[in-house]
Design a protein around this motif. Structure first.
Motif, PDB file in Angstrom:
ATOM      1  N   SER A   1       0.821  -1.210   0.000  1.00 59.49           N
ATOM      2  CA  SER A   1       0.000   0.000   0.000  1.00 59.49           C
ATOM      3  C   SER A   1       0.857   1.263   0.000  1.00 59.49           C
ATOM      4  N   PHE A   2       2.172   1.080   0.177  1.00 54.71           N
ATOM      5  CA  PHE A   2       3.080   2.228   0.198  1.00 54.71           C
ATOM      6  C   PHE A   2       3.637   2.495  -1.191  1.00 54.71           C
ATOM      7  N   ASN A   3       3.868   3.749  -1.503  1.00 56.42           N
ATOM      8  CA  ASN A   3       4.521   4.086  -2.762  1.00 56.42           C
ATOM      9  C   ASN A   3       5.940   3.519  -2.785  1.00 56.42           C
ATOM     10  N   ALA A   4       6.581   3.587  -1.644  1.00 58.57           N
ATOM     11  CA  ALA A   4       7.947   3.094  -1.512  1.00 58.57           C
ATOM     12  C   ALA A   4       8.277   2.931  -0.045  1.00 58.57           C
ATOM     13  N   MET A   5       9.291   2.130   0.215  1.00 60.26           N
ATOM     14  CA  MET A   5       9.860   2.033   1.561  1.00 60.26           C
ATOM     15  C   MET A   5      11.360   2.187   1.439  1.00 60.26           C
ATOM     16  N   GLY A   6      11.942   2.731   2.483  1.00 60.96           N
ATOM     17  CA  GLY A   6      13.371   2.960   2.412  1.00 60.96           C
ATOM     18  C   GLY A   6      14.047   2.846   3.750  1.00 60.96           C
ATOM     19  N   TRP A   7      15.358   2.764   3.673  1.00 59.93           N
ATOM     20  CA  TRP A   7      16.213   2.814   4.851  1.00 59.93           C
ATOM     21  C   TRP A   7      17.048   4.084   4.765  1.00 59.93           C
ATOM     22  N   TYR A   8      17.038   4.822   5.841  1.00 66.43           N
ATOM     23  CA  TYR A   8      17.854   6.019   5.967  1.00 66.43           C
ATOM     24  C   TYR A   8      18.786   5.824   7.164  1.00 66.43           C
ATOM     25  N   ARG A   9      19.820   6.625   7.216  1.00 62.77           N
ATOM     26  CA  ARG A   9      20.709   6.576   8.368  1.00 62.77           C
ATOM     27  C   ARG A   9      21.157   7.979   8.739  1.00 62.77           C
ATOM     28  N   GLN A  10      21.473   8.113  10.011  1.00 58.84           N
ATOM     29  CA  GLN A  10      21.963   9.390  10.516  1.00 58.84           C
ATOM     30  C   GLN A  10      23.109   9.133  11.471  1.00 58.84           C
ATOM     31  N   ALA A  11      24.268   9.638  11.102  1.00 59.83           N
ATOM     32  CA  ALA A  11      25.453   9.541  11.956  1.00 59.83           C
ATOM     33  C   ALA A  11      25.536  10.795  12.813  1.00 59.83           C
TER      34      ALA A  11
ATOM     35  N   GLU B   1      20.418  10.548   5.748  1.00 54.64           N
ATOM     36  CA  GLU B   1      20.607  10.309   4.319  1.00 54.64           C
ATOM     37  C   GLU B   1      19.947   9.001   3.897  1.00 54.64           C
ATOM     38  N   LEU B   2      19.527   8.969   2.642  1.00 54.91           N
ATOM     39  CA  LEU B   2      18.944   7.752   2.092  1.00 54.91           C
ATOM     40  C   LEU B   2      20.039   6.712   1.881  1.00 54.91           C
ATOM     41  N   VAL B   3      19.755   5.501   2.309  1.00 55.89           N
ATOM     42  CA  VAL B   3      20.670   4.384   2.097  1.00 55.89           C
ATOM     43  C   VAL B   3      20.167   3.525   0.943  1.00 55.89           C
ATOM     44  N   ALA B   4      18.909   3.123   1.006  1.00 59.35           N
ATOM     45  CA  ALA B   4      18.330   2.260  -0.023  1.00 59.35           C
ATOM     46  C   ALA B   4      16.822   2.398   0.022  1.00 59.35           C
TER      47      ALA B   4
END
Length: 115
Positions: free
Chosen positions: A30-40, A46-49
């Motif tokens: 049901s989602f347009n997209a899913m992603g993994w982000y990271r923050q150091a 930032e977007l990872v994938a």
């Protein structure tokens, strides 16, 4: 509303692997997209994938060839397989869902890579 729960973070030596999981409270299709982000620390998130509802994927240049995003539609779960980890991959990793009613985030999971 959407709830996203991440798991799988931890401490690993450089060169090691981890697999992150993100379980959603509704069908991930049901989602347009899913992603993994990271923050150091001291850096912007930032977007990872990311993976679209159609299955297309994209990756940050820094992780191409090392990380793989995938999903299990039956489990409403998205994964991030991380191989050949480097100290610079150390960050809090967040799962994201792009839904018609807005963007949703998980609580984050810490990944620490020691040299």
């Amino acid at each position: 509303q959407v709830q996203l729960v991440e798991s799988g973070g931890g401490l690993v030596q450089a060169g090691g692997s981890l697999r992150l999981s993100c379980a959603a409270s509704r069908s991930i299709l049901s989602f347009n997209a899913m992603g993994w982000y990271r923050q150091a620390p001291g850096k912007q998130r930032e977007l990872v994938a990311a993976i679209t509802s159609g299955g297309s994927t994209n990756y940050a240049d820094s992780v191409k060839g090392r990380f793989t995003i995938s999903r299990d539609n039956n489990k409403n779960t998205v994964y991030l397989q991380m191989n050949s980890l480097k100290p610079e991959d150390t960050a809090i990793y967040y799962c994201n869902a792009d839904w018609v009613r807005g963007w949703y985030w998980g609580q984050g999971t810490q990944v620490t890579v020691s040299s």
